[in-house]
Scaffold this active site. Structure first.
Site, short mmCIF file in Angstrom:
data_model
loop_
_atom_site.label_atom_id
_atom_site.label_comp_id
_atom_site.label_asym_id
_atom_site.label_seq_id
_atom_site.Cartn_x
_atom_site.Cartn_y
_atom_site.Cartn_z
CE LYS A 1 -4.35 -1.84 1.47
NZ LYS A 1 -5.55 -1.82 2.58
NE ARG B 1 -7.76 -8.06 0.49
CZ ARG B 1 -6.95 -7.03 -0.50
NH1 ARG B 1 -6.05 -6.22 -0.08
NH2 ARG B 1 -7.60 -7.01 -1.68
#
Ligand code: 7PJ
Length: 276
Positions: free
Chosen positions: A221, A255
């Protein structure tokens, strides 16, 4: 602390790895090259042999600025892949969707987890999840994906995220979702500045007080790009650091894009925990 994902029972006091399978032409980190069901299935096979306990299938990009997908398009992308994976692989299929119709159809096809980044805020979503009696991950988001990074604003990010999750759990419960089917996620990057994300990471263990297993997604991210200055293709070391921190702070599911490497990192944390 066991949870039943469409017949697969997992111990949520342990940390499991969820592999990301994007079925979107505009996926930011894999270029959407896993478009056809066969290619998606091949990628899923690889992630399972690398140690993934979950495969998270997503047909809608929630990247800021991504173009919206029609319901039919999302169904056409996701359903064949869910069907193919559940038929062949020993893994829990998670479906990353906010659309009640996609939740209903994929649950019928054997999906074991609904992963809704909009926390069941679409009309009818909570009722569908309750009726399907399938576990659900309720994630915190501030705003909507296309505009959420414009002006993230909190009084106290940890408390505000907690209150949101508590309220969404209440609404889910009213619709008939059972508490033992709820997972929670602070939603890294979803309407949050770097400082907000870091405060959530630093205090992650406190979300365990809400009484549900935690799912965490930080892999590749932009917060990791902001910290390291690295482009998305070079964020594996930072992603492993974030995964390790999350595992140490009690996350039950991590995840990620890079399953094999993350499984090893999680094994180190698990081994340490079992020895101590
Ligand atoms: C998350 C997610 C996350 C859950 C995405 C990306 C953006 N679902 N779906 N948690 N992120 N539960 O992978 O960068 O953090 S899509």
């Amino acid at each position: 602390m066991e949870m039943n994902f469409a017949g697969r029972v997992l111990d949520m006091s342990r940390c499991h790895v969820m592999g990301i399978l994007n079925i979107t032409p505009d996926s930011f980190s894999d270029g959407g090259q896993f478009n056809r069901p066969e290619a998606a299935l091949a990628r899923a096979r690889q992630m399972v042999s690398d140690g993934a306990a979950f495969i998270d299938v997503g047909g809608e990009s929630t990247r800021p600025g991504a173009s919206p997908v029609s319901l039919q398009e999302e169904l056409d992308r996701v359903c064949p892949v869910v069907e193919a994976i559940t038929a062949e692989l020993d893994v829990v299929v998670s479906v990353d969707t906010s659309a009640p119709e996609v939740m209903a159809q994929t649950a019928k096809l054997g999906a074991g987890l609904i992963n809704d980044v909009r926390a069941l805020q679409r009309k009818g979503a909570a009722e569908v999840v309750a009726k399907a009696a399938v576990p659900v991950c309720i994630m915190h988001i501030q705003g909507e994906p296309d505009t959420m990074q414009d002006r993230p604003d909190y009084r106290n990010v940890r408390r505000d995220v907690s209150s949101f999750l508590t309220e969404r759990m209440r609404v889910a419960g009213m619709a008939g979702v059972r508490p033992e089917n709820i997972l929670l996620d602070p939603g890294f990057g979803f309407g949050k500045s770097l400082e907000h994300n870091l405060q959530l990471l630093a205090t992650m263990e406190q979300f365990q007080l809400l009484g549900h297993p935690l799912l965490v997604g930080i892999s590749r991210k932009s917060m990791l790009g902001q910290i390291t200055g690295r482009d998305v293709s070079e964020r594996l070391p930072a992603s492993l650091a974030a995964a390790t921190i999350s595992a140490m702070k009690g996350a039950s599911i991590i995840r990620v894009h890079d399953v094999r490497e993350t499984v090893d990192a999680v094994k180190v944390v698990t081994a340490m925990r079992e020895a101590g």
